[in-house]
Design an enzyme around this catalytic site. Structure first.
Site, PDB file in Angstrom:
ATOM      1  N   LYS A  83       0.817  -1.213   0.000  1.00  0.00           N
ATOM      2  CA  LYS A  83       0.000   0.000   0.000  1.00  0.00           C
ATOM      3  C   LYS A  83       0.852   1.266   0.000  1.00  0.00           C
ATOM      4  CE  LYS A  83      -0.612   0.417   5.027  1.00  0.00           C
ATOM      5  NZ  LYS A  83       0.105   1.696   5.123  1.00  0.00           N
ATOM      6  N   ASP A  84       2.135   1.150   0.364  1.00  0.00           N
ATOM      7  CA  ASP A  84       3.020   2.317   0.387  1.00  0.00           C
ATOM      8  C   ASP A  84       3.830   2.479  -0.897  1.00  0.00           C
ATOM      9  OD1 ASP A  84       2.264   3.025   2.979  1.00  0.00           O
ATOM     10  OD2 ASP A  84       3.776   1.725   3.898  1.00  0.00           O
ATOM     11  N   ARG A 133      -8.458   8.529   2.155  1.00  0.00           N
ATOM     12  CA  ARG A 133      -9.408   7.428   1.956  1.00  0.00           C
ATOM     13  C   ARG A 133     -10.335   7.300   3.152  1.00  0.00           C
ATOM     14  NH1 ARG A 133      -9.336   2.381   4.121  1.00  0.00           N
ATOM     15  NH2 ARG A 133      -7.317   2.864   5.043  1.00  0.00           N
ATOM     16  N   ARG A 134      -9.767   7.316   4.345  1.00  0.00           N
ATOM     17  CA  ARG A 134     -10.588   7.192   5.549  1.00  0.00           C
ATOM     18  C   ARG A 134     -11.445   8.432   5.759  1.00  0.00           C
ATOM     19  NH1 ARG A 134      -5.372   4.887   8.738  1.00  0.00           N
ATOM     20  NH2 ARG A 134      -5.759   2.637   8.476  1.00  0.00           N
ATOM     21  N   ARG A 151      -0.287  11.863  11.599  1.00  0.00           N
ATOM     22  CA  ARG A 151       0.601  10.962  10.881  1.00  0.00           C
ATOM     23  C   ARG A 151       1.605  10.368  11.851  1.00  0.00           C
ATOM     24  NH1 ARG A 151       3.929  12.739   6.965  1.00  0.00           N
ATOM     25  NH2 ARG A 151       4.366  10.518   6.801  1.00  0.00           N
ATOM     26  N   ARG A 157       1.130   7.198  16.867  1.00  0.00           N
ATOM     27  CA  ARG A 157      -0.270   7.649  16.862  1.00  0.00           C
ATOM     28  C   ARG A 157      -0.985   7.232  18.150  1.00  0.00           C
ATOM     29  NH1 ARG A 157      -2.439   6.830  10.620  1.00  0.00           N
ATOM     30  NH2 ARG A 157      -0.377   6.877   9.667  1.00  0.00           N
ATOM     31  N   CYS A 244      -1.665  11.036  -4.397  1.00  0.00           N
ATOM     32  CA  CYS A 244      -1.741  10.735  -2.965  1.00  0.00           C
ATOM     33  C   CYS A 244      -2.903  11.442  -2.268  1.00  0.00           C
ATOM     34  CB  CYS A 244      -0.424  11.081  -2.272  1.00  0.00           C
ATOM     35  SG  CYS A 244      -0.033  12.840  -2.277  1.00  0.00           S
TER      36      CYS A 244
END
Length: 311
Positions: A83-84, A133-134, A151, A157, A244
């Site tokens: 995903k990165d 996305r979230r 981030r 986090r 992005c």
């Protein structure tokens, strides 16, 4: 072809990235007991920068230094979260994916210290996430919740949550599993509630394409379903040419029968417009399936939607 005595593995230096490398080392040791491994941790520009990723050129900020070490011959193998790895452009010239490991959980998790579910959170609850996305999906399904930028790696986090910078978090289930922090999960969200990112839960092994010895050794770690699913998903994202700041989500699924499907969505950042597509491969190969789903969304207006978002 004789196996190497030592494989040097380069990876991001975060605790989660190093946990991922340990999985690769363990699987390599089981498959090739005589090969030693050593780890070269690097801190990427994406790890150092806590601002908007678009200002660093997007997700490539998490892979640039890793790619450089591989191409310079300082390492033989790189471990990435798929995903990165940007899909809107090719892998760096001279490199290739040798294997995709068996896929982990693709779902997102809610972290709420009070143990509530997403539907139980009161209006104004601050959700810590910088994922477009979230943010878009929460705006569509739970507009009464507020997203606050956050981030950093999962551990950082969680510390910010404990410090009061947010009331709750959204994190990947697979990441929490890798660092042994699943006790923080208050709810695992279904893929219908929170569609995952392209490449969720898949670790990729990247080598120099002319290093036939390393490719031969590590390809045995590959999982066929993970390869098919990831190929379809990355081709989908490549055709869409999302950046992005594009709220794009989707996942492919391999059935026991061998059938492959791909469900994908494109959102406006405010979640008010959602484009949907879901197709089965049938006789199509994975890359063709990814292309077909992307074309379906382009016909719905995905190109105009993506191009309207600043990046």
């Amino acid at each position: 072809m004789s196996a190497p005595e030592l494989i040097r593995i380069v990876s991001r230096s975060s605790p989660m990235a190093l946990a991922q490398v340990e999985r690769v080392r363990a699987e390599l040791a089981a498959l090739h007991p005589g090969i030693r491994t050593e780890v070269l941790p690097v801190t990427t520009s994406g790890d150092r920068w806590m601002g908007d990723l678009a200002r660093l050129g997007g997700k490539g900020a998490f892979t640039k230094e890793v790619d450089a070490a591989l191409l310079a011959g300082e390492a033989d193998l790189a471990v990435h979260c798929v995903k990165d790895v940007p899909a809107d452009r090719p892998l760096p010239a001279g490199t290739t994916f040798a294997a995709f490991l068996k896929r982990d959980d693709i779902r997102d998790a809610l972290i709420d210290p009070a143990g509530r579910t997403l539907d139980e959170l009161p209006p104004g609850t601050r959700i810590g996430t910088s994922s477009v996305r979230r943010i878009a999906q929460l705006a569509a399904s739970h507009p009464h919740l507020n997203c606050v930028p956050m981030r950093g790696n999962a551990g950082r986090r969680l510390a910010k949550l404990a410090g009061g910078e947010a009331d709750a978090l959204l994190l990947a289930v697979s990441g929490l599993e890798r660092i042994g922090a699943t006790e923080h999960i208050s709810e695992v969200l279904s893929v219908e509630t929170m569609c995952p990112p392209i490449g969720a839960g898949v670790l990729a092994l990247q080598c120099r394409e002319d290093d036939a010895t390393i490719i031969d050794v590590v390809s045995g770690l590959g999982d066929r379903d993970a390869w098919r699913e990831t190929t379809a998903e990355r081709m989908f994202l490549h055709v869409l040419q999302g950046h992005c700041n594009s709220p794009i989500a989707g996942y492919a699924c391999s059935e026991p029968s061998g059938d492959l499907s791909l469900r994908a969505r494109v959102f406006t950042p405010d979640g008010k417009t959602v484009l949907n597509a879901h197709e089965w491969a049938g006789p199509l190969d994975p890359a063709t399936l990814g292309t077909s789903v992307a074309v379906t969304l382009l016909r719905q207006g995905a190109r105009e939607l993506i191009d309207s978002i600043a990046h």
